[in-house]
Enzyme design. Structure first.
Site, PDB file in Angstrom:
ATOM      1  N   GLY A 127      31.417  24.748  10.386  1.00  0.00           N
ATOM      2  CA  GLY A 127      31.548  25.973  11.157  1.00  0.00           C
ATOM      3  C   GLY A 127      32.728  25.895  12.099  1.00  0.00           C
ATOM      4  O   GLY A 127      33.349  24.846  12.267  1.00  0.00           O
ATOM      5  N   GLU A 128      33.045  27.031  12.700  1.00  0.00           N
ATOM      6  CA  GLU A 128      34.153  27.108  13.643  1.00  0.00           C
ATOM      7  C   GLU A 128      33.730  27.940  14.843  1.00  0.00           C
ATOM      8  O   GLU A 128      32.908  28.842  14.719  1.00  0.00           O
ATOM      9  CB  GLU A 128      35.386  27.723  12.973  1.00  0.00           C
ATOM     10  CG  GLU A 128      35.938  26.883  11.825  1.00  0.00           C
ATOM     11  CD  GLU A 128      37.142  27.526  11.153  1.00  0.00           C
ATOM     12  OE1 GLU A 128      37.352  28.734  11.386  1.00  0.00           O
ATOM     13  OE2 GLU A 128      37.844  26.825  10.415  1.00  0.00           O
ATOM     14  N   GLY A 129      34.304  27.614  15.997  1.00  0.00           N
ATOM     15  CA  GLY A 129      33.984  28.369  17.199  1.00  0.00           C
ATOM     16  C   GLY A 129      35.066  28.220  18.235  1.00  0.00           C
ATOM     17  O   GLY A 129      36.175  27.770  17.939  1.00  0.00           O
ATOM     18  N   GLY A 130      34.719  28.606  19.474  1.00  0.00           N
ATOM     19  CA  GLY A 130      35.695  28.549  20.550  1.00  0.00           C
ATOM     20  C   GLY A 130      36.144  27.139  20.860  1.00  0.00           C
ATOM     21  O   GLY A 130      37.259  26.904  21.316  1.00  0.00           O
ATOM     22  N   ASP A 177      23.600  29.131  28.924  1.00  0.00           N
ATOM     23  CA  ASP A 177      24.153  29.817  27.754  1.00  0.00           C
ATOM     24  C   ASP A 177      23.157  29.787  26.597  1.00  0.00           C
ATOM     25  O   ASP A 177      23.514  29.467  25.466  1.00  0.00           O
ATOM     26  CB  ASP A 177      25.480  29.180  27.345  1.00  0.00           C
ATOM     27  CG  ASP A 177      26.332  30.120  26.491  1.00  0.00           C
ATOM     28  OD1 ASP A 177      26.111  31.345  26.556  1.00  0.00           O
ATOM     29  OD2 ASP A 177      27.215  29.633  25.780  1.00  0.00           O
TER      30      ASP A 177
END
Length: 395
Positions: free
Chosen positions: A77-80, A205
């Protein structure tokens, strides 16, 4: 481990009064380990990473070998923060091994160009490096070498709760009612542990993408980059810059910057509502008046006769109405506008334990067949398939 984050938005807030968090000793601290009565402040540099942290300091080459040189086909996966890669290490020595042998890991690699930075990386090492609990994801180690910053976690084969609720594919079958309640309870126990007197950490969060699932659908909290030490002494709250994710952040926190454990309770209520309804906290693809889940659902939650209108059609009616009403009432209490009216997480756990089914829980393949004809049923139009709306981070 494929958590995804949206664009960050700056937000500074004036200070006003905030509700005090509930106290009390938590039973959820007893089966876990923590280094002290409270987690030390986040280190400002890698030199300050606590040596007592029960994690391994990996060399960059070790992780490069474990992930087959960070090959594109190993991306989870990819994120900030950056990208998350699948890798393999020896379970005892933690040395890299051949693909398919040893222990599977998830390696999160910091993107130097990304909007999540070094301080959040340090916070993650600081908290997960010292806290151990069945409902927190395990941090195996980290790497700090030149400009490289990486985190190594246990692999969570079922991925995120977000994917199971909102991604439409044959890989993700609709979650059964029993399974949703099991996941909710596990996540609640994780938050209850963090809020306990022994730990005193505010997660800040809590959202579906940060709830990861193991092979048995046991929930574990991940991503502690925004976590904050709770108030100490006679202080009722922590004053901080507003950070988090739109749709999940408590109203008083957005308005004042005052953070308490009840801020996490609000976020939990939003996630519980997502689990009940199958709708995202924010979804601009919905009709006017239905973009914000909390605002749309609140009137239905306040009437037992109308609660069924918010329930996910993909559940196929396979639940007890009495239990659904109890879960909906709990969600309503958690999203109370006034923080003082929200339960604490131990109280949330107690309610969710009453909603557990002793039978085996699992995804119900039959629900997938039923969903095609019922998606336009009790909770409105078919969930949007136009893609994932970006959850905007508040910074």
């Amino acid at each position: 481990m494929g958590n995804c984050w949206g664009a960050k938005i700056s937000s500074e807030s004036p200070c006003r009064s905030a509700s005090s968090p509930s106290g009390g000793t938590s039973k959820y601290a007893s089966n876990s380990s923590v280094s002290a009565a409270s987690v030390p402040p986040t280190p400002r540099s890698e030199d300050e990473i606590l040596e007592a942290a029960n994690v391994k300091a990996f060399a960059f080459n070790e992780l490069r070998t474990a992930t087959r040189n960070f090959r594109p086909d190993s991306v989870l996966g990819e994120g900030g923060f950056g990208s998350v890669f699948k890798g393999w290490i020896d379970e005892k020595t933690l040395a890299p091994t051949k693909p398919g042998t040893g222990m599977v890991i998830a390696v999160k690699k910091l993107n130097q160009e990304g909007h999540q930075g070094h301080r959040e990386w340090l916070a993650e090492v600081n908290y997960l490096g010292q806290l151990s609990h069945p409902y927190l994801v395990r941090l195996v180690g980290y790497c700090v070498e030149d400009e490289q910053r990486l985190l190594v976690y246990e692999f969570m084969p079922r991925g995120s709760l977000e994917n199971h609720l909102f991604r439409r594919s044959t890989h993700f079958q609709p979650l059964s009612w029993n399974l949703r309640m099991k996941i909710a309870l596990g996540a609640a126990k994780g938050l209850a542990f963090l809020h306990s007197d022994k730990v005193k950490v505010i997660y800040r969060d809590f959202k579906t993408s940060n709830v990861l699932l193991d092979a048995n659908y046991d929930a574990k909290l991940s991503d502690f980059g925004l976590a904050k030490d709770g108030p100490t002494g006679d202080k009722s709250h922590v004053s901080t810059r507003v950070m988090g994710t739109y749709g999940y952040a408590a109203p008083e926190y957005l308005a004042t910057g005052h953070l308490t454990t009840k801020s996490d309770v609000y976020s939990f209520g939003v996630v519980l509502l997502e689990m009940l309804s199958g709708r995202r906290a924010l979804d601009k693809n919905r009709p006017t008046g239905e973009h914000n889940l909390v605002e749309w659902a609140r009137p239905y939650l306040m009437s037992k006769r109308r609660i069924f209108r918010i329930l996910d059609a993909r559940l196929g009616g396979q639940y007890s109405l009495a239990k659904a009403q109890k879960a909906a009432t709990l969600a309503l209490q958690c999203i109370s506008v006034e923080a003082k009216n929200r339960p604490n997480m131990e109280q949330v756990v107690a309610v969710l334990e009453q909603l557990q089914d002793s039978k085996e829980t699992g995804a119900n393949p039959q629900l997938q067949k039923k969903s095609s004809s019922k998606n336009a049923g009790s909770n409105g139009s078919k969930p949007s398939s136009k893609g994932k709306p970006a959850n905007a981070r508040l910074v």
